[in-house]
Write a protein that holds these residues in place. Structure first.
Motif: not given
Length: 95
Positions: A47, A51, A58, A61, A65, A75, A79
């Motif tokens: 992660q 990020a 962090e 992000y 999730e 976004r 990703i």
């Protein structure tokens, strides 16, 4: 009296259909989040790595999730770029 009952039934059926659509959208959204996690972990990417590449913290992000922060289209595409997967390949199998 029958007409009133018919109208009420139509209204309730319409409301139920809209609720089902919302539930389906939520299920698809959750499937997208799960697939992001699965793809990321399969590639051995943390992660933190994602990020950093997105230019967010962090925690930011992590919230994406976990579904605590809504994932917008831009976004999501960023990703997928980090995960090196095309949108077409990513959405295969998501129903």
């Amino acid at each position: 009296m029958e007409i009133k009952l018919l109208i009420i039934n139509v209204i309730f059926a319409s409301m139920k259909e809209k609720e089902n659509e919302k539930l389906n959208a939520k299920a698809i959204y959750n499937a997208v989040l799960k697939k992001i996690i699965a793809e990321r972990t399969a590639l051995g990417i943390t992660q933190i790595n994602v990020a950093q590449q997105l230019g967010i913290g962090e925690n930011g992000y992590f919230k994406i999730e976990k579904g605590k922060t809504k994932l917008d289209l831009e976004r999501l595409l960023l990703i997928l770029e980090v995960l090196e997967i095309t949108p077409i390949d990513f959405f295969k199998g998501i129903k």
